[in-house]
Structure formats: structure tokens, C-alpha cells
Design a protein around this motif. Sequence first.
Motif, PDB file in Angstrom:
ATOM      1  N   LYS A  91       0.944  15.655 -49.126  1.00  0.00           N
ATOM      2  CA  LYS A  91       1.230  14.222 -49.005  1.00  0.00           C
ATOM      3  C   LYS A  91       2.432  13.954 -48.087  1.00  0.00           C
ATOM      4  O   LYS A  91       3.068  12.910 -48.182  1.00  0.00           O
ATOM      5  CB  LYS A  91       1.484  13.613 -50.390  1.00  0.00           C
ATOM      6  CG  LYS A  91       2.335  14.448 -51.325  1.00  0.00           C
ATOM      7  CD  LYS A  91       2.386  13.825 -52.700  1.00  0.00           C
ATOM      8  CE  LYS A  91       3.087  14.746 -53.713  1.00  0.00           C
ATOM      9  NZ  LYS A  91       2.257  15.911 -54.072  1.00  0.00           N
ATOM     10  N   ALA A  92       2.735  14.900 -47.224  1.00  0.00           N
ATOM     11  CA  ALA A  92       3.916  14.772 -46.361  1.00  0.00           C
ATOM     12  C   ALA A  92       3.832  13.549 -45.453  1.00  0.00           C
ATOM     13  O   ALA A  92       4.820  12.833 -45.263  1.00  0.00           O
ATOM     14  CB  ALA A  92       4.090  16.034 -45.518  1.00  0.00           C
ATOM     15  N   ALA A  93       2.652  13.286 -44.883  1.00  0.00           N
ATOM     16  CA  ALA A  93       2.507  12.162 -43.957  1.00  0.00           C
ATOM     17  C   ALA A  93       2.726  10.825 -44.659  1.00  0.00           C
ATOM     18  O   ALA A  93       3.368   9.919 -44.108  1.00  0.00           O
ATOM     19  CB  ALA A  93       1.132  12.190 -43.307  1.00  0.00           C
ATOM     20  N   GLN A  94       2.223  10.674 -45.878  1.00  0.00           N
ATOM     21  CA  GLN A  94       2.396   9.413 -46.617  1.00  0.00           C
ATOM     22  C   GLN A  94       3.833   9.259 -47.100  1.00  0.00           C
ATOM     23  O   GLN A  94       4.395   8.166 -47.075  1.00  0.00           O
ATOM     24  CB  GLN A  94       1.426   9.367 -47.794  1.00  0.00           C
ATOM     25  CG  GLN A  94      -0.035   9.320 -47.376  1.00  0.00           C
ATOM     26  CD  GLN A  94      -0.981   9.358 -48.567  1.00  0.00           C
ATOM     27  OE1 GLN A  94      -0.590   9.736 -49.656  1.00  0.00           O
ATOM     28  NE2 GLN A  94      -2.238   8.970 -48.339  1.00  0.00           N
ATOM     29  N   VAL A  95       4.420  10.364 -47.539  1.00  0.00           N
ATOM     30  CA  VAL A  95       5.816  10.316 -48.010  1.00  0.00           C
ATOM     31  C   VAL A  95       6.756   9.968 -46.865  1.00  0.00           C
ATOM     32  O   VAL A  95       7.753   9.264 -47.054  1.00  0.00           O
ATOM     33  CB  VAL A  95       6.193  11.667 -48.643  1.00  0.00           C
ATOM     34  CG1 VAL A  95       7.705  11.763 -48.875  1.00  0.00           C
ATOM     35  CG2 VAL A  95       5.452  11.859 -49.954  1.00  0.00           C
ATOM     36  N   ASP A 119       2.204  23.890 -41.926  1.00  0.00           N
ATOM     37  CA  ASP A 119       1.463  23.100 -42.919  1.00  0.00           C
ATOM     38  C   ASP A 119       1.768  21.616 -42.769  1.00  0.00           C
ATOM     39  O   ASP A 119       0.863  20.768 -42.809  1.00  0.00           O
ATOM     40  CB  ASP A 119       1.826  23.572 -44.337  1.00  0.00           C
ATOM     41  CG  ASP A 119       1.270  24.959 -44.630  1.00  0.00           C
ATOM     42  OD1 ASP A 119       0.374  25.405 -43.896  1.00  0.00           O
ATOM     43  OD2 ASP A 119       1.756  25.603 -45.592  1.00  0.00           O
ATOM     44  N   ILE A 120       3.063  21.300 -42.613  1.00  0.00           N
ATOM     45  CA  ILE A 120       3.461  19.895 -42.441  1.00  0.00           C
ATOM     46  C   ILE A 120       2.920  19.347 -41.130  1.00  0.00           C
ATOM     47  O   ILE A 120       2.427  18.205 -41.064  1.00  0.00           O
ATOM     48  CB  ILE A 120       5.000  19.762 -42.493  1.00  0.00           C
ATOM     49  CG1 ILE A 120       5.507  20.169 -43.882  1.00  0.00           C
ATOM     50  CG2 ILE A 120       5.439  18.344 -42.156  1.00  0.00           C
ATOM     51  CD1 ILE A 120       7.015  20.205 -43.999  1.00  0.00           C
ATOM     52  N   LEU A 121       2.961  20.152 -40.074  1.00  0.00           N
ATOM     53  CA  LEU A 121       2.420  19.729 -38.777  1.00  0.00           C
ATOM     54  C   LEU A 121       0.934  19.407 -38.894  1.00  0.00           C
ATOM     55  O   LEU A 121       0.455  18.401 -38.349  1.00  0.00           O
ATOM     56  CB  LEU A 121       2.656  20.824 -37.738  1.00  0.00           C
ATOM     57  CG  LEU A 121       2.015  20.621 -36.358  1.00  0.00           C
ATOM     58  CD1 LEU A 121       2.526  19.342 -35.704  1.00  0.00           C
ATOM     59  CD2 LEU A 121       2.276  21.824 -35.453  1.00  0.00           C
ATOM     60  N   THR A 122       0.197  20.241 -39.615  1.00  0.00           N
ATOM     61  CA  THR A 122      -1.246  20.011 -39.799  1.00  0.00           C
ATOM     62  C   THR A 122      -1.502  18.680 -40.500  1.00  0.00           C
ATOM     63  O   THR A 122      -2.394  17.916 -40.107  1.00  0.00           O
ATOM     64  CB  THR A 122      -1.860  21.160 -40.616  1.00  0.00           C
ATOM     65  OG1 THR A 122      -1.657  22.397 -39.926  1.00  0.00           O
ATOM     66  CG2 THR A 122      -3.351  20.937 -40.827  1.00  0.00           C
ATOM     67  N   GLU A 123      -0.708  18.385 -41.539  1.00  0.00           N
ATOM     68  CA  GLU A 123      -0.862  17.115 -42.252  1.00  0.00           C
ATOM     69  C   GLU A 123      -0.577  15.930 -41.334  1.00  0.00           C
ATOM     70  O   GLU A 123      -1.284  14.912 -41.378  1.00  0.00           O
ATOM     71  CB  GLU A 123       0.080  17.080 -43.460  1.00  0.00           C
ATOM     72  CG  GLU A 123      -0.290  18.048 -44.574  1.00  0.00           C
ATOM     73  CD  GLU A 123       0.577  17.860 -45.794  1.00  0.00           C
ATOM     74  OE1 GLU A 123       0.878  16.689 -46.135  1.00  0.00           O
ATOM     75  OE2 GLU A 123       0.984  18.864 -46.403  1.00  0.00           O
ATOM     76  N   PHE A 124       0.450  16.048 -40.494  1.00  0.00           N
ATOM     77  CA  PHE A 124       0.805  14.956 -39.578  1.00  0.00           C
ATOM     78  C   PHE A 124      -0.281  14.754 -38.535  1.00  0.00           C
ATOM     79  O   PHE A 124      -0.598  13.621 -38.164  1.00  0.00           O
ATOM     80  CB  PHE A 124       2.153  15.249 -38.916  1.00  0.00           C
ATOM     81  CG  PHE A 124       3.333  14.727 -39.670  1.00  0.00           C
ATOM     82  CD1 PHE A 124       4.190  13.796 -39.116  1.00  0.00           C
ATOM     83  CD2 PHE A 124       3.589  15.155 -40.968  1.00  0.00           C
ATOM     84  CE1 PHE A 124       5.277  13.305 -39.817  1.00  0.00           C
ATOM     85  CE2 PHE A 124       4.664  14.686 -41.678  1.00  0.00           C
ATOM     86  CZ  PHE A 124       5.522  13.747 -41.105  1.00  0.00           C
ATOM     87  N   ILE A 125      -0.851  15.837 -38.041  1.00  0.00           N
ATOM     88  CA  ILE A 125      -1.913  15.721 -37.040  1.00  0.00           C
ATOM     89  C   ILE A 125      -3.146  15.061 -37.650  1.00  0.00           C
ATOM     90  O   ILE A 125      -3.780  14.195 -37.029  1.00  0.00           O
ATOM     91  CB  ILE A 125      -2.256  17.110 -36.459  1.00  0.00           C
ATOM     92  CG1 ILE A 125      -1.076  17.623 -35.619  1.00  0.00           C
ATOM     93  CG2 ILE A 125      -3.512  17.040 -35.606  1.00  0.00           C
ATOM     94  CD1 ILE A 125      -1.266  19.036 -35.106  1.00  0.00           C
ATOM     95  N   GLN A 126      -3.485  15.454 -38.866  1.00  0.00           N
ATOM     96  CA  GLN A 126      -4.642  14.860 -39.536  1.00  0.00           C
ATOM     97  C   GLN A 126      -4.430  13.382 -39.828  1.00  0.00           C
ATOM     98  O   GLN A 126      -5.368  12.582 -39.755  1.00  0.00           O
ATOM     99  CB  GLN A 126      -4.920  15.622 -40.835  1.00  0.00           C
ATOM    100  CG  GLN A 126      -5.433  17.038 -40.616  1.00  0.00           C
ATOM    101  CD  GLN A 126      -5.552  17.823 -41.912  1.00  0.00           C
ATOM    102  OE1 GLN A 126      -5.106  17.365 -42.977  1.00  0.00           O
ATOM    103  NE2 GLN A 126      -6.163  19.007 -41.843  1.00  0.00           N
ATOM    104  N   ALA A 127      -3.189  13.004 -40.142  1.00  0.00           N
ATOM    105  CA  ALA A 127      -2.885  11.597 -40.430  1.00  0.00           C
ATOM    106  C   ALA A 127      -2.745  10.765 -39.158  1.00  0.00           C
ATOM    107  O   ALA A 127      -2.753   9.524 -39.222  1.00  0.00           O
ATOM    108  CB  ALA A 127      -1.617  11.503 -41.257  1.00  0.00           C
TER     109      ALA A 127
END
Length: 605
Positions: A91-95, A119-127
Motif C-alpha cells: 500500500k506504499a503508493a496510497q500511503v 518492491d516500493i518502485l514496483t508499487e509506484f509504477i503499477q499505481a
Amino acid sequence: MAATKAREMSNTNKRKSDETLGFKKGKGKANSAFKKPKNQETRDDGHRHARKHADAVEQAKRIWNQLRLKTNTPEQNQECMDQLMPLIRGKAAQVALQHDGSRCVQACVQFGTLTERKDILTEFIQAGMPDLSKNQYACFAVLKIIKYCHVDEDSATRILKTFKGHVAKLAVHAVASRVMDSIFTNFSSKQTIMLRQEFYGPQFALFAVDSGDKKPPTLMTCLTEAPTKKEQTLDFVRSIINKGMAKTLYGLRYFQELCAEYVAVVDPTEVRQMATMAADHSIHLLSSKQGTRVVAALVAYGTAKDRKRILKSLKGYTRAGLTHPDTYLAILRLVQLTDDTVSIQKNLLNELIVLPDKTTLDEKVASRCAAAKEESATRESPLLELALHKNASKLLLLLLMPAGNARDKILDPYESSILFLNPMVTENGKEMPTSKKDAEVRRKELLDFMEEYLIALGAEHAKELLLSLSGSLVLREVYATFRSESVVTAIVDACEAALDAQSANEDNQLFDDKVGHHSIRSLLQVDVLSADSPLGVAFLKRLGNRLMEIASTSRGAFVLAALCKIPAIRSLALSKVKMSIQALAKQSKEATNKAGYEALLKEIS
């Protein structure tokens, strides 16, 4: 009376009303009885918990408060990260969209391992990282990702790929522009080739290819390759620049580079139009080499009012600007082209004739308590720092030297390309110079203002100037321009002091110095080409009986060879040197470096 009674009644009622509301008498603050209603506190707590992942963010904040301490050991940081990552993962992108949550994500990127960062980069790219870059809180997390992930080749490729197709819009976004600046700053020019071509329009971005080992494309190369699309391309770049200026993005490096490419290819009249918007923000453009080129172009093609606005924007930064690796060129351009020399004197030169205040408050207090210095102590010239500086000294030299080949030699090719003479602009179908006053008239008016301070510089700091490459050039021109007696005396005093030090078995820091001996030769050569020779006469008069001490080294012999070439004293100097010709011949045979002795013997033979 009736009116007075009415006023008293009104004031009494007002006091009672205030007391009823909970305000103390005579004060504007509420007393302890006036508190926030409980239902309001309940609403605030409800709003706090209504946020996405509120509980996780609250726990993450407590851990972040421990993690951000600079006194932590690596083990303590790792322990905090082991607790923080499970709360953020998934939930890094939403947080990151929340102001406190963004700080927690930034800490995870900063203190996390390469795997955790990916892992955080992947979440940001997906968001959608371009969209997150526009958020006022998430943009800081994106900046952190770029800072710590750009060194990893795989992460760098993914970051650049996700921004492809969004550069033109993000570059002029009030928030995302900082992200774009970070990308173009942290990644190499070869890595950002694909993104950079988006500045030139969709026609170049759509078919952008990696040029491999070739130089990155510029606006000029794009126009050369596709001349039929020139107008379309310039319109696109112009729109980006106009939007960027409207949002005051002058301090961002990629924007400065784009502006520099633009002013290099467009007509001077368009540069003049740009000057009307950018003149007041010149100080922000001067933070880089390309930004300095832009300001120099605005000065060259702007109106007199534009130059005055640029001059005012630099007020207070003249000395710092002259000692900057790039900014000095914009200041030289202003001095070179501004017709209003009074404004130059007031806003620019006045800052140079006063010593900068570098003392701290404690030092000032200590100086007041200390005994007063002797009045006869030598006062440092405010121009000394500038004269000894490689770049700043060029301002003094441009004022001292008339236009010509000698003046052109002090400028390297890059400086000459910026400081070219007589810029022209088209007005009513005719080519017109942007400055009306003659360049030599402007120079002499400014030189008259600086004369007293330049002579004081040469008289008070002759030795320091003689031992400096840039300082010796300034001293030479001060002597050649003013022929001041005080400057001549200071130069001869410095030479005599050097000989006295040599007699006391100390190092000869002037005649045997690589720079010092060349400085004296250069000064004596001024007399060779002039009718009067005040320095040569004073030098021979004071040191005529010590010429062999000067010739004790090969470099000193070069100085005597220059002395013997001065027409006014040639015969007298040759007669004194010939008295020791046998000793010179012997020294020439024994010396390792014979060039100076050979030049002197050739001169007297």
C-alpha cells in the motif's frame, strides 16, 4: 448626556455578552470554560480514521520517529525497518498520498535494502508514477526513489520507461517539474535521450531512438535533420518555455538547458520578447552554465529597460557572481552593452569598491574590545580578491583594455562566443544595434569611475599581484593605462624587497618565481613600446647597482634582457650589464637552464 448614557449602557451590555461567551475581562482569549465541543473532537477522530490505512500509518509514524534519529546505529535502523516495511508493503503508493504517510515511505526507500526499494518502485509504477509525481506529498517519495534507485541499472531502466510519453506535460507542472529536474540531474544525458526528445514535439518523441555512442540530440540538430518541421517544432518548444516562465521554473536545470537551446536557434526578436518575461528572474537562471548563456542572450538582444531589470535582479550578488564559474559572463555582458553607465556604477561597481563583511558577530564584538589598529597599517583593497581571481579579473581587464587583439587574447573561445561585439536586432525591417552608445565611450566612462580604486589596488598590493597570473595582467594594464607614480614606486619596492630577501639567504620569491619574473618582464615591455618609461627609469635608478643579483638566476636574466630593450635607458642599462659580462658568461656555462642568460648575452652583444 443622553448620548453618553447610551454609550455606557452599550459597553456594559457588551462586557456581559463577552463574559457569557467565556471571554475574560480585558483579554481576547477564551478562559478554561471555553473549550472545543466534544462532538467536534469526535468528528476529527472520525475523519482521521476515515483515511485509507489510518491504523497502519499511525503505527508507521511512531516507528518513523525512531528511524529518523541521526544517532541510530545500523542495527537500530534495521530493527526499525523490519517493523516498518510490513506496514507499508502493498500500500506504499496510497500511503504516499498523505503528508505523514509520504514521510514513512521516504524512510523505507532511504534505509531499505535494494530488494525493498525495488518492491516500493514496483508499487509506484503499477499505481502510475507520473500521476504520483503531480501529488504534493507523493512527489517527495518519487524524488527519494529516483535518488536511491537510479544507481541500479534495472531500476533506472524501469523509472525512465514509466515516464516516457509524459515529459512535456510534467515538465511544466508546478509539482512534477521537480521530479523531472531530478531525473535529468541524476541520470546521464545518454540515459535520458529518449525523454529529452519529447521537449521538441511529438514528431520527434514518437520516433525517438537511442543514439548509442553519438551525442544526445539538441534542438539545433533536430531542426537540421528536419528543416520542414522548423516552425512546428519551435512553436512546441515556445509553448513549453512560456508555460515554464509563467510558473517560474527558472531555477530548474532542464528548463535552463531548453531555454539555452531555444535562444541559440531563434531570431533575436524572439529573444527580445522572451526578455520581457524573464528579465526579473535572471538571478535564478544564473545557477548553471546554460542558464548564464540565456541571461547573456537576454542582455544582448533585450531593450534598455530589460537590461536595467536584469541589473536590479543581480543587486547584492555582483561580487559572488564574478567569482562564480559561469555567472561572471552575464555580468561582463551587462557591463559591455549597457548604455546607462550610471546604473552600472550604482548597482554593480559600487558593490565592488567596498570590502565584503565576512566577520561573524563574535568577531565583531572581539574587535570592539581589542585595541585599535595603527592608522598606518595597510588597508586591503576591495578589488584585490577580484584581481587575483581567474574569472573576476576579466571585468577589470575589459575596463582597462580597449577593444583589439590584445583584449581578445584574455578571452577563451567560449567566452568570445558569448561576448561578441555589436549584437543586432531587426526593427522595422532594418538591422539595428541593440546598444546606441559607442562601446569605447561606455568603457571610458566606467573606467573614470574606477580609476582611483584601480590605482590604489596597484599601489597597495603590488607584490601579491606580481605573483599571480591574473593579478599580474591587471597590474600591467593599470600601469599601462594610468602611469601612476605610486604604482611605479610600489613595483620597484617589491623588487627591492625581493633582492633584500635573497641577500638574507631567503627564497627569492619574485625574480626566480615562475610567474613573478614573467610579470616584471611584461611590465618593462610596456615601456619598450611607449615614449616615456617611468618604471624602467625608476627600476634602473634604484636597482642599477644590484643588476648582478637579479641575474643570479636564468629567470632574472630574462628580466635584465627586457630592461635593456627600453629605448630611454638602453645605453645606460647596457653599460652597467657589460661591466659583468664575463661573470654572466661563466654563469651561463654552469647553469642548467641557460635560456635567460643566452637572451641577455644576445641583447648586449
